[in-house]
Enzyme design. Structure first.
Site, PDB file in Angstrom:
ATOM      1  N   GLU A  68       0.590  -1.098   0.035  1.00 15.29           N
ATOM      2  CA  GLU A  68       0.057   0.040   0.004  1.00 15.29           C
ATOM      3  C   GLU A  68       0.926   1.180   0.045  1.00 15.29           C
ATOM      4  O   GLU A  68       0.655   2.363  -0.626  1.00 15.29           O
ATOM      5  CB  GLU A  68      -0.994  -0.070   1.285  1.00 15.29           C
ATOM      6  N   TYR A 124       3.822   1.528  -1.196  1.00 16.41           N
ATOM      7  CA  TYR A 124       4.294   1.609  -2.477  1.00 16.41           C
ATOM      8  C   TYR A 124       3.463   1.829  -3.513  1.00 16.41           C
ATOM      9  O   TYR A 124       3.666   3.131  -4.277  1.00 16.41           O
ATOM     10  CB  TYR A 124       4.585   0.306  -2.917  1.00 16.41           C
ATOM     11  N   ASP A 125       2.055   1.702  -3.490  1.00 18.24           N
ATOM     12  CA  ASP A 125       1.193   2.237  -4.557  1.00 18.24           C
ATOM     13  C   ASP A 125       0.924   3.733  -4.102  1.00 18.24           C
ATOM     14  O   ASP A 125       0.698   4.467  -4.917  1.00 18.24           O
ATOM     15  CB  ASP A 125      -0.142   1.338  -4.066  1.00 18.24           C
ATOM     16  N   GLU A 130      26.084 -23.109 -12.149  1.00 17.16           N
ATOM     17  CA  GLU A 130      25.028 -22.377 -12.024  1.00 17.16           C
ATOM     18  C   GLU A 130      23.874 -23.399 -12.210  1.00 17.16           C
ATOM     19  O   GLU A 130      23.909 -24.144 -13.202  1.00 17.16           O
ATOM     20  CB  GLU A 130      24.782 -21.248 -12.717  1.00 17.16           C
ATOM     21  N   LYS A 185      20.661 -24.458 -14.500  1.00 12.98           N
ATOM     22  CA  LYS A 185      20.134 -23.991 -15.684  1.00 12.98           C
ATOM     23  C   LYS A 185      18.764 -23.689 -15.625  1.00 12.98           C
ATOM     24  O   LYS A 185      17.840 -24.411 -15.321  1.00 12.98           O
ATOM     25  CB  LYS A 185      20.369 -25.335 -16.784  1.00 12.98           C
ATOM     26  N   ASP A 209      15.005 -22.667 -17.167  1.00 13.33           N
ATOM     27  CA  ASP A 209      14.471 -23.222 -18.179  1.00 13.33           C
ATOM     28  C   ASP A 209      13.241 -22.044 -18.679  1.00 13.33           C
ATOM     29  O   ASP A 209      12.189 -22.185 -18.208  1.00 13.33           O
ATOM     30  CB  ASP A 209      13.394 -24.584 -17.887  1.00 13.33           C
ATOM     31  N   TYR A 220      22.838 -14.080 -16.412  1.00 12.15           N
ATOM     32  CA  TYR A 220      24.062 -14.934 -16.244  1.00 12.15           C
ATOM     33  C   TYR A 220      25.274 -14.750 -17.237  1.00 12.15           C
ATOM     34  O   TYR A 220      26.001 -15.311 -17.105  1.00 12.15           O
ATOM     35  CB  TYR A 220      23.736 -16.676 -16.510  1.00 12.15           C
ATOM     36  N   LYS A 270      30.983 -23.280 -16.704  1.00 15.88           N
ATOM     37  CA  LYS A 270      31.523 -22.534 -17.368  1.00 15.88           C
ATOM     38  C   LYS A 270      32.811 -22.325 -17.103  1.00 15.88           C
ATOM     39  O   LYS A 270      33.386 -22.191 -15.655  1.00 15.88           O
ATOM     40  CB  LYS A 270      30.886 -21.181 -17.312  1.00 15.88           C
ATOM     41  N   LYS A 328      22.740 -32.248 -17.762  1.00 18.51           N
ATOM     42  CA  LYS A 328      21.383 -32.480 -17.696  1.00 18.51           C
ATOM     43  C   LYS A 328      21.176 -33.365 -16.673  1.00 18.51           C
ATOM     44  O   LYS A 328      21.577 -34.691 -16.760  1.00 18.51           O
ATOM     45  CB  LYS A 328      20.586 -32.798 -19.073  1.00 18.51           C
ATOM     46  N   CYS A 356     -22.606 -32.640 -12.259  1.00 17.68           N
ATOM     47  CA  CYS A 356     -21.679 -32.228 -11.684  1.00 17.68           C
ATOM     48  C   CYS A 356     -21.438 -33.232 -10.293  1.00 17.68           C
ATOM     49  O   CYS A 356     -22.367 -33.631  -9.856  1.00 17.68           O
ATOM     50  CB  CYS A 356     -21.992 -30.848 -10.787  1.00 17.68           C
ATOM     51  N   CYS A 407     -22.686 -31.540  -6.810  1.00 19.89           N
ATOM     52  CA  CYS A 407     -24.077 -30.810  -6.536  1.00 19.89           C
ATOM     53  C   CYS A 407     -25.152 -31.774  -7.481  1.00 19.89           C
ATOM     54  O   CYS A 407     -26.362 -31.709  -7.391  1.00 19.89           O
ATOM     55  CB  CYS A 407     -24.192 -29.517  -6.720  1.00 19.89           C
ATOM     56  N   CYS A 419     -19.886 -26.747 -14.172  1.00 18.98           N
ATOM     57  CA  CYS A 419     -21.083 -26.777 -13.392  1.00 18.98           C
ATOM     58  C   CYS A 419     -21.479 -25.291 -13.241  1.00 18.98           C
ATOM     59  O   CYS A 419     -20.829 -24.508 -12.724  1.00 18.98           O
ATOM     60  CB  CYS A 419     -20.802 -27.372 -11.878  1.00 18.98           C
ATOM     61  N   CYS A 454     -23.148 -24.542  -5.826  1.00 22.67           N
ATOM     62  CA  CYS A 454     -22.632 -25.847  -5.679  1.00 22.67           C
ATOM     63  C   CYS A 454     -21.664 -25.738  -4.430  1.00 22.67           C
ATOM     64  O   CYS A 454     -20.817 -24.968  -4.681  1.00 22.67           O
ATOM     65  CB  CYS A 454     -22.068 -26.218  -6.908  1.00 22.67           C
TER      66      CYS A 454
HETATM   67  S1  IVH Z   1      25.135 -19.537 -20.659  1.00 20.42           S
HETATM   68  C1  IVH Z   1      27.366 -19.187 -24.292  1.00 20.42           C
HETATM   69  N1  IVH Z   1      23.844 -19.847 -18.069  1.00 20.42           N
HETATM   70  O1  IVH Z   1      20.043 -22.560 -21.818  1.00 20.42           O
HETATM   71  C2  IVH Z   1      26.597 -19.483 -23.038  1.00 20.42           C
HETATM   72  N2  IVH Z   1      22.718 -20.366 -20.119  1.00 20.42           N
HETATM   73  O2  IVH Z   1      20.593 -24.584 -23.799  1.00 20.42           O
HETATM   74  C3  IVH Z   1      25.054 -19.447 -23.262  1.00 20.42           C
HETATM   75  N3  IVH Z   1      20.182 -20.986 -19.760  1.00 20.42           N
HETATM   76  O3  IVH Z   1      20.691 -20.470 -24.624  1.00 20.42           O
HETATM   77  C4  IVH Z   1      24.246 -19.221 -22.250  1.00 20.42           C
HETATM   78  N4  IVH Z   1      20.379 -20.843 -17.753  1.00 20.42           N
HETATM   79  O4  IVH Z   1      18.866 -19.641 -22.784  1.00 20.42           O
HETATM   80  C5  IVH Z   1      23.849 -19.947 -19.501  1.00 20.42           C
HETATM   81  N5  IVH Z   1      22.977 -20.128 -16.175  1.00 20.42           N
HETATM   82  C6  IVH Z   1      22.809 -20.182 -17.623  1.00 20.42           C
HETATM   83  C7  IVH Z   1      21.712 -20.668 -17.990  1.00 20.42           C
HETATM   84  C8  IVH Z   1      21.663 -20.800 -19.566  1.00 20.42           C
HETATM   85  C9  IVH Z   1      19.820 -21.347 -18.662  1.00 20.42           C
HETATM   86  C10 IVH Z   1      19.969 -21.455 -21.288  1.00 20.42           C
HETATM   87  C11 IVH Z   1      20.172 -20.280 -22.308  1.00 20.42           C
HETATM   88  C12 IVH Z   1      20.818 -20.986 -23.536  1.00 20.42           C
HETATM   89  C13 IVH Z   1      20.286 -22.412 -23.238  1.00 20.42           C
HETATM   90  C14 IVH Z   1      21.254 -23.518 -23.788  1.00 20.42           C
END
Ligand code: IVH
Length: 670
Positions: free
Chosen positions: A37, A39-40, A116, A118, A120, A229, A293, A317, A411, A414, A429, A434
């Site tokens: 609030e 903030y608003d 890190e 990954k 999705d 990232y 990396k 993976k 339903c 009910c 329904c 209900c």
């Molecule tokens: S590094 C050249 N870090 O995964 C390095 N990618 O399957 C490229 N992704 O295209 C990205 N989490 O969209 C990196 N911690 C992370 C990530 C990440 C998700 C995605 C990204 C990339 C795809 C590849």
């Protein structure tokens, strides 16, 4: 230009800075220091000042929304290609990666890596110039993506300006993943089911569908996040390693991966990967892997890239978690708005350390499409290791005893006849009373984002509804401590606490109350819109859809359901009851309707001496919605000419700008 007083300019700048900071506390750190609030209120003050003085900073939080829908996305070229990642599906493949890196670099010592999760979602590039976000783009083919700036600006976790750090590169492209948390993904799908729209298959598709929207207001209505990232093009600053860059991002208030570990050598990398495997069970988002990396940017450069992937990174993976089990039953579950969804009851099976015994099937079409029958052995997958999904049937194990399920004609709660609108997937329904719907409505009413009644969870609502002391959410405010003390789970203290929490919820905001009422199609976003356009709840009583569709983001279908709700006497009586019981509704979001503005959109320039002081005339123009500028240009609509006009008159004539005497001006005001 209109002279803006110094103290107003300062106030605007301070409000922008503070609001951006609170935004960061809320969306990035998840640790707000002021209430929604408060903030608003601040935001509302900023909007007022911006509108009055026309002084709008590029990183003002008001610039996150409000862009009009576009026809198509413009192309956006990446200055450094956005690459993809190679995958490793086993620890062995991970060790091969390490061996390859060492061989290519000619190094025998342990290499430093970062690990890190990954994310999705979809990869996005944010481009900043002098610290300001000026463009956001999708990855596209890696070289050219789409310009999605307006949509990305609606994601509150993304800074519009780089702040909090000394080192601000002249230019920098920051990359990351835009994603949805699992609960938001489920909320969107639930909403889509209720609207009879097809569901998104997974959070990634939902995130991508939400970002690649031509109408930014749809993106704004979904709670998207980003995790940054990586770095693309940079000018005017240097970074030396991934870990240093992530630290910088963090300081600069960017959302960064939930976990990052600096690992020396592949054994430590494997350790970190195992750690993430444990942690990800508790993450609110989906992760199907970890990204490894090479830490040093210099070594990254030495290793270089293949056509599509860098040689310095790999995605590990996690094994997909699947199991096969028997489908015992398909239940029909009735939601708050009456939509009946199939739920699969499974013979309990352990998948990836978690016992799964039920799974949603989204809708009856899906059951038919996948030909899922009661008694079937089904393949269950925990997508992103969180939501169990039935991905298919093991048809070879059929005995002939399996039974097809029919779309419920009545339903299950009910017994009233169900309906299915032509062209819609949802089976409903339509009995408003209900008991299943009533119970769901009460749960929704009490929930955190609605009336926020602490301690009144789903189980308690079920209990109170089952034993008959609550038949409607209004009844919550009639509860006395004696009614609940002694019920399972309710001793002296807990019963008193619940009564106190219920009493506390009486003070609320209009947007929360509107959301709590559970009007079909009206989620949090639409509730906020309504609160912005209507001062008080009573202004909505007997409202007509024609009035509602004047709010740009409200479509006809939603307008119709709001009309129905506020033209139903029973609903209005319930609201009046709430008020009688002490409900106090504030509306910090209401935006005052503009006063009549005869000069709206017109720009004036004044020359010569007028019958009234110039300042006063200026104020009259502004109050009537016009603007005053100090010099004549082709954007000037009128030159207001007094005695002894200056050179502006000649300029206006040369440019074909219309001139007005003071008398003519006064007529215009009328
Ligand atoms: S590094 C050249 N870090 O995964 C390095 N990618 O399957 C490229 N992704 O295209 C990205 N989490 O969209 C990196 N911690 C992370 C990530 C990440 C998700 C995605 C990204 C990339 C795809 C590849």
């Amino acid at each position: 230009m209109i002279e803006i007083p110094e103290y107003i300019r300062k106030e605007i700048e301070k409000l922008v800075k503070e609001l951006n900071y609170h935004n960061y506390r809320y969306y990035v750190l998840d640790s707000p220091v002021i209430s929604d609030e408060e903030y608003d209120m601040m935001l509302r003050r900023l909007k007022e000042l911006e509108e009055k003085w026309g002084y709008i900073l590029p990183d003002s939080p008001t610039q996150r929304v409000g862009a009009a829908p576009s026809e198509k996305f413009e192309k956006a070229e990446h200055r450094e290609p956005m690459l993809s990642l190679d995958n490793a599906f086993s620890i062995e493949e991970l060790r091969d990666f390490d061996t390859r890196v060492k061989r290519l670099l000619g190094i025998n010592d342990e290499i430093e890596y970062t690990v890190e999760p990954k994310y999705d979602g979809l990869a996005v590039e944010l481009s900043y110039k002098d610290g300001l976000l000026y463009r956001a783009s999708t990855r596209g083919d890696g070289y050219v993506g789409e310009d999605i700036t307006q949509n990305i600006k609606t994601i509150k976790a993304i800074p519009l300006r780089i702040e909090g750090v000394e080192k601000i590169p002249e230019e920098i492209d920051i990359r990351g993943e835009v994603y949805l948390n699992i609960d938001e993904f489920e909320r969107i799908n639930k909403e889509r089911i209720e609207k009879g729209e097809p569901v998104f298959a997974n959070p990634r598709n939902a995130a991508s569908g939400s970002v690649r929207q031509l109408d930014p207001s749809i993106t704004a209505s979904r709670r998207l996040f980003m995790s940054c990232y990586g770095m693309g093009y940079v000018k005017g600053a240097e970074f030396y390693s991934q870990i240093e860059f992530i630290e910088w991002l963090k300081e600069a208030r960017f959302p960064v991966p939930a976990y990052i570990k600096l690992a020396k050598g592949i054994e430590q990398v494997i350790g970190a990967i195992k750690e993430i495997e444990q942690l990800r069970q508790g993450y609110p988002f989906e992760t199907d892997g970890a990204v490894v990396k090479v830490n040093s940017f210099e070594l990254q450069r030495k290793l270089g890239t293949k056509t599509r992937e860098p040689r310095w990174a790999i995605a590990y993976k996690y094994p997909a978690h699947q199991g096969i089990t028997k489908l015992k039953e398909i239940l029909a579950s009735v939601g708050r708005t009456g939509v009946i969804t199939p739920v699969a009851i499974l013979e309990p099976v352990k998948i990836g350390g978690v016992t799964v015994s039920r799974s949603t099937l989204h809708n009856w079409d899906e059951v038919e499409r996948k030909d899922i029958r009661v008694g079937d052995y089904v393949i269950v997958e925990r997508a992103g290791e969180v939501i169990p999904h039935i991905i298919g049937v093991v048809k070879d194990r059929r005995t002939g005893e399996e039974k097809k399920v029919k779309i419920p004609e009545h339903c299950p709660v009910c017994g009233s006849k169900t309906v299915r609108e032509p062209g819609e997937v949802a089976v409903k329904c339509i009995n408003f009373n209900c008991p299943a719907q009533v119970e769901e409505r009460i749960k929704h009413f009490a929930s955190r984002r609605a009336m926020n009644i602490e301690g009144l969870g789903d189980k308690t609502v079920e209990l109170l509804h089952n034993i008959g002391i609550i038949k409607h959410f209004v009844d919550l405010y009639r509860l006395r401590q004696e009614d609940i003390k002694g019920l399972p789970g309710f001793a002296e203290l807990s019963s008193r606490k619940l009564i106190e929490a219920i009493a506390k919820s009486k003070k609320t905001t209009l947007s929360r109350l509107l959301y709590a009422l559970g009007i079909s199609q009206v989620g949090e976003y639409a509730s906020k819109l309504l609160a912005q356009h209507f001062r008080k709840l009573e202004d909505l009583y007997h409202i007509k859809a024609e009035r509602l569709v004047q709010i740009p983001q409200i479509g006809e279908k939603t307008a119709k359901t709001i009309e129905q709700f506020f033209n139903n006497e029973e609903n209005l009586r319930a609201i009046e009851e709430l008020k009688k019981m002490g409900l106090k509704v504030e509306n910090p979001e209401f935006e005052e309707e503009k006063k009549p503005s005869p000069l709206k959109g017109l720009t004036f320039v004044i020359t010569g001496t007028l019958p009234k002081p110039r300042e006063e005339v200026k104020e009259i123009i502004e109050k009537a919605g016009g603007k005053v500028s100090s010099s004549v240009s082709k954007n000037t609509d009128y030159l207001l000419v007094g005695e002894e006009p200056g050179s502006k008159l000649a300029k206006a004539k040369a440019l074909g700008v219309k001139t007005l005497s003071y008398e003519e001006f006064l007529k215009m005001l009328e």
